[in-house]
Write a protein that holds these residues in place. Sequence first.
Motif, PDB file in Angstrom:
ATOM      1  N   PRO A   6      25.792 -32.550  -7.590  1.00  0.00           N
ATOM      2  CA  PRO A   6      26.131 -33.634  -8.514  1.00  0.00           C
ATOM      3  C   PRO A   6      27.053 -34.650  -7.832  1.00  0.00           C
ATOM      4  O   PRO A   6      27.883 -35.277  -8.476  1.00  0.00           O
ATOM      5  CB  PRO A   6      26.867 -32.898  -9.640  1.00  0.00           C
ATOM      6  CG  PRO A   6      27.550 -31.766  -8.941  1.00  0.00           C
ATOM      7  CD  PRO A   6      26.737 -31.407  -7.723  1.00  0.00           C
ATOM      8  N   VAL A   7      26.899 -34.778  -6.502  1.00  0.00           N
ATOM      9  CA  VAL A   7      27.797 -35.624  -5.703  1.00  0.00           C
ATOM     10  C   VAL A   7      27.043 -36.879  -5.260  1.00  0.00           C
ATOM     11  O   VAL A   7      25.886 -36.802  -4.870  1.00  0.00           O
ATOM     12  CB  VAL A   7      28.287 -34.849  -4.449  1.00  0.00           C
ATOM     13  CG1 VAL A   7      29.180 -35.719  -3.582  1.00  0.00           C
ATOM     14  CG2 VAL A   7      29.004 -33.573  -4.858  1.00  0.00           C
ATOM     15  N   LEU A   8      27.717 -38.011  -5.344  1.00  0.00           N
ATOM     16  CA  LEU A   8      27.129 -39.268  -4.862  1.00  0.00           C
ATOM     17  C   LEU A   8      28.175 -40.041  -4.071  1.00  0.00           C
ATOM     18  O   LEU A   8      29.262 -40.322  -4.578  1.00  0.00           O
ATOM     19  CB  LEU A   8      26.646 -40.118  -6.057  1.00  0.00           C
ATOM     20  CG  LEU A   8      26.232 -41.560  -5.726  1.00  0.00           C
ATOM     21  CD1 LEU A   8      25.020 -41.591  -4.803  1.00  0.00           C
ATOM     22  CD2 LEU A   8      25.942 -42.338  -7.008  1.00  0.00           C
ATOM     23  N   GLY A   9      27.826 -40.369  -2.816  1.00  0.00           N
ATOM     24  CA  GLY A   9      28.686 -41.242  -2.017  1.00  0.00           C
ATOM     25  C   GLY A   9      28.069 -42.632  -2.013  1.00  0.00           C
ATOM     26  O   GLY A   9      26.856 -42.768  -1.804  1.00  0.00           O
ATOM     27  N   GLN A  10      28.864 -43.660  -2.271  1.00  0.00           N
ATOM     28  CA  GLN A  10      28.350 -45.035  -2.291  1.00  0.00           C
ATOM     29  C   GLN A  10      29.254 -45.912  -1.422  1.00  0.00           C
ATOM     30  O   GLN A  10      30.455 -45.659  -1.321  1.00  0.00           O
ATOM     31  CB  GLN A  10      28.363 -45.596  -3.708  1.00  0.00           C
ATOM     32  CG  GLN A  10      27.586 -44.752  -4.693  1.00  0.00           C
ATOM     33  CD  GLN A  10      27.545 -45.384  -6.084  1.00  0.00           C
ATOM     34  OE1 GLN A  10      26.606 -46.079  -6.406  1.00  0.00           O
ATOM     35  NE2 GLN A  10      28.552 -45.133  -6.880  1.00  0.00           N
ATOM     36  N   THR A  11      28.650 -46.954  -0.819  1.00  0.00           N
ATOM     37  CA  THR A  11      29.430 -47.834   0.052  1.00  0.00           C
ATOM     38  C   THR A  11      29.434 -49.249  -0.496  1.00  0.00           C
ATOM     39  O   THR A  11      28.385 -49.796  -0.836  1.00  0.00           O
ATOM     40  CB  THR A  11      28.844 -47.831   1.478  1.00  0.00           C
ATOM     41  OG1 THR A  11      28.669 -46.481   1.879  1.00  0.00           O
ATOM     42  CG2 THR A  11      29.786 -48.505   2.463  1.00  0.00           C
ATOM     43  N   ALA A  12      30.635 -49.807  -0.579  1.00  0.00           N
ATOM     44  CA  ALA A  12      30.794 -51.216  -0.974  1.00  0.00           C
ATOM     45  C   ALA A  12      31.874 -51.813  -0.091  1.00  0.00           C
ATOM     46  O   ALA A  12      32.929 -51.189   0.106  1.00  0.00           O
ATOM     47  CB  ALA A  12      31.205 -51.320  -2.444  1.00  0.00           C
ATOM     48  N   ASP A  13      31.605 -52.986   0.463  1.00  0.00           N
ATOM     49  CA  ASP A  13      32.572 -53.681   1.325  1.00  0.00           C
ATOM     50  C   ASP A  13      33.118 -52.765   2.427  1.00  0.00           C
ATOM     51  O   ASP A  13      34.327 -52.740   2.681  1.00  0.00           O
ATOM     52  CB  ASP A  13      33.758 -54.227   0.497  1.00  0.00           C
ATOM     53  CG  ASP A  13      33.270 -55.144  -0.614  1.00  0.00           C
ATOM     54  OD1 ASP A  13      32.283 -55.868  -0.370  1.00  0.00           O
ATOM     55  OD2 ASP A  13      33.854 -55.116  -1.718  1.00  0.00           O
ATOM     56  N   GLY A  14      32.233 -51.987   3.066  1.00  0.00           N
ATOM     57  CA  GLY A  14      32.641 -51.141   4.186  1.00  0.00           C
ATOM     58  C   GLY A  14      33.486 -49.934   3.791  1.00  0.00           C
ATOM     59  O   GLY A  14      34.036 -49.250   4.644  1.00  0.00           O
ATOM     60  N   ARG A  15      33.577 -49.639   2.484  1.00  0.00           N
ATOM     61  CA  ARG A  15      34.332 -48.449   2.052  1.00  0.00           C
ATOM     62  C   ARG A  15      33.417 -47.510   1.299  1.00  0.00           C
ATOM     63  O   ARG A  15      32.692 -47.929   0.391  1.00  0.00           O
ATOM     64  CB  ARG A  15      35.511 -48.840   1.148  1.00  0.00           C
ATOM     65  CG  ARG A  15      36.790 -49.106   1.925  1.00  0.00           C
ATOM     66  CD  ARG A  15      38.029 -48.982   1.042  1.00  0.00           C
ATOM     67  NE  ARG A  15      38.362 -47.613   0.687  1.00  0.00           N
ATOM     68  CZ  ARG A  15      38.464 -47.171  -0.576  1.00  0.00           C
ATOM     69  NH1 ARG A  15      38.239 -47.957  -1.592  1.00  0.00           N
ATOM     70  NH2 ARG A  15      38.808 -45.914  -0.807  1.00  0.00           N
ATOM     71  N   LYS A  16      33.472 -46.227   1.693  1.00  0.00           N
ATOM     72  CA  LYS A  16      32.618 -45.253   1.018  1.00  0.00           C
ATOM     73  C   LYS A  16      33.466 -44.478   0.013  1.00  0.00           C
ATOM     74  O   LYS A  16      34.539 -43.978   0.354  1.00  0.00           O
ATOM     75  CB  LYS A  16      32.017 -44.294   2.054  1.00  0.00           C
ATOM     76  CG  LYS A  16      30.970 -43.352   1.491  1.00  0.00           C
ATOM     77  CD  LYS A  16      30.167 -42.669   2.586  1.00  0.00           C
ATOM     78  CE  LYS A  16      29.193 -41.667   2.011  1.00  0.00           C
ATOM     79  NZ  LYS A  16      28.370 -41.022   3.029  1.00  0.00           N
ATOM     80  N   THR A  17      32.993 -44.409  -1.212  1.00  0.00           N
ATOM     81  CA  THR A  17      33.694 -43.605  -2.218  1.00  0.00           C
ATOM     82  C   THR A  17      32.718 -42.561  -2.755  1.00  0.00           C
ATOM     83  O   THR A  17      31.500 -42.789  -2.776  1.00  0.00           O
ATOM     84  CB  THR A  17      34.190 -44.466  -3.405  1.00  0.00           C
ATOM     85  OG1 THR A  17      33.089 -45.233  -3.889  1.00  0.00           O
ATOM     86  CG2 THR A  17      35.308 -45.399  -2.990  1.00  0.00           C
ATOM     87  N   THR A  18      33.263 -41.428  -3.163  1.00  0.00           N
ATOM     88  CA  THR A  18      32.418 -40.326  -3.617  1.00  0.00           C
ATOM     89  C   THR A  18      32.762 -39.983  -5.056  1.00  0.00           C
ATOM     90  O   THR A  18      33.937 -39.965  -5.418  1.00  0.00           O
ATOM     91  CB  THR A  18      32.664 -39.085  -2.733  1.00  0.00           C
ATOM     92  OG1 THR A  18      32.372 -39.452  -1.390  1.00  0.00           O
ATOM     93  CG2 THR A  18      31.763 -37.932  -3.112  1.00  0.00           C
ATOM     94  N   LEU A  19      31.739 -39.720  -5.845  1.00  0.00           N
ATOM     95  CA  LEU A  19      32.001 -39.252  -7.212  1.00  0.00           C
ATOM     96  C   LEU A  19      31.200 -37.979  -7.458  1.00  0.00           C
ATOM     97  O   LEU A  19      30.213 -37.699  -6.769  1.00  0.00           O
ATOM     98  CB  LEU A  19      31.626 -40.332  -8.231  1.00  0.00           C
ATOM     99  CG  LEU A  19      30.181 -40.834  -8.290  1.00  0.00           C
ATOM    100  CD1 LEU A  19      29.328 -39.951  -9.186  1.00  0.00           C
ATOM    101  CD2 LEU A  19      30.155 -42.258  -8.803  1.00  0.00           C
TER     102      LEU A  19
END
Length: 318
Positions: free
Chosen positions: A106-119
């Motif tokens: 149930p993990v998703l890593g996403q990248t915006a403006d060169g930063r990866k965040t995980t939820l």
Amino acid sequence: MGTLTALADEVRALDGSRVLLIGGGRRAQAVSPLGSLLAAEFSGPAMHTPVEVTEKALAVLREHDVDCLVAVGGGSAIGLAKALALRTDLPQVVVPTTYAGSEATPVLGQTADGRKTTLRSAAVLPETIVYDVGLTLDLPVGMSVTSGINAMAHAVEALYSPDANPVTDLLALDAIRRLADALPKINADPKDPAARSNALQAAWLAGTCLSTVRMGLHHKLCHALGGSFGLPHAETHTVVLPHVMATQSPEAMARVALALGVSDAATGVYDLVVQLGGPTDLRDLGLAESDIDSVDADPGVRALLREAWSGTRPQQHR
Ligand code: NAD
């Protein structure tokens, strides 16, 4: 083998009738099994799930009145399906073709403006997984090795996770044993269905570990390197893992060593990667040595990254 024929039934079981098919080249194999359920395709998933790609896929999805997502591919295709499910609550059927293990989490890593965040959210966990060994027979040996070591990293970090429990320990050790057995066989004969099947099972076991317990230093570092410097995901895991292992709990590493059939876990994984022709240094993956200084880490971790950058064999457990 051949389980892709069940795809249409799996979509209907989720009340789907208008599918958005997501993926790279392997996606074509799902077109005929989906038949009249196929409403639209999106061929451009990208590593680390950039939000601008998700926005483009979202526009296609809305234009075609889609009610079910099908992803065929590695962690990038499945990551895009998850990102779309998060925004639309549509059900997902995923068909993994690498060993990244994302299908089970149930993990998703996403990248915006060169930063990866995980939820972490139940909303992104795929409803259905279809494993078809046939789709993995053409996975190039290099990708098979790095993707397999990516799976091994989930299992290794589960063993020293603060949330570790006897069940995840069993899953993790089984995954490590299967990968140690399967990867050399795949290297020798990429079309060996038994070895491919063993590796896919290991991917599910390792993904289940990642899904259940928190990961540690290794995933944190790979996440930072991937998000900030665009390093390739599976290759980065492959290079970094032995160096992190050399710094971790001796008890956990002794269990990994036993599962691998070696005397020292960290050097055992490093030697396995060398034997299988995999990457051993971050320098070759395109990281500049000066980039290490901008990673948010203490001096000990920077020293570990320098070792991984130059690709020296890790020290025996210290
Ligand atoms: P990938 O999905 O980017 O695939 C790598 C390349 O291999 C692509 O060009 C793809 O088209 C090709 N490919 C895939 N399967 C193939 C096959 N069977 N034959 C030939 N070519 C094939 O790589 P990956 O390592 O599977 O996934 C990496 C991504 O997954 C990263 O974004 C990572 O963050 C994410 N990931 C997420 C989780 C999670 O639980 N959320 C877990 C692991 C990885």
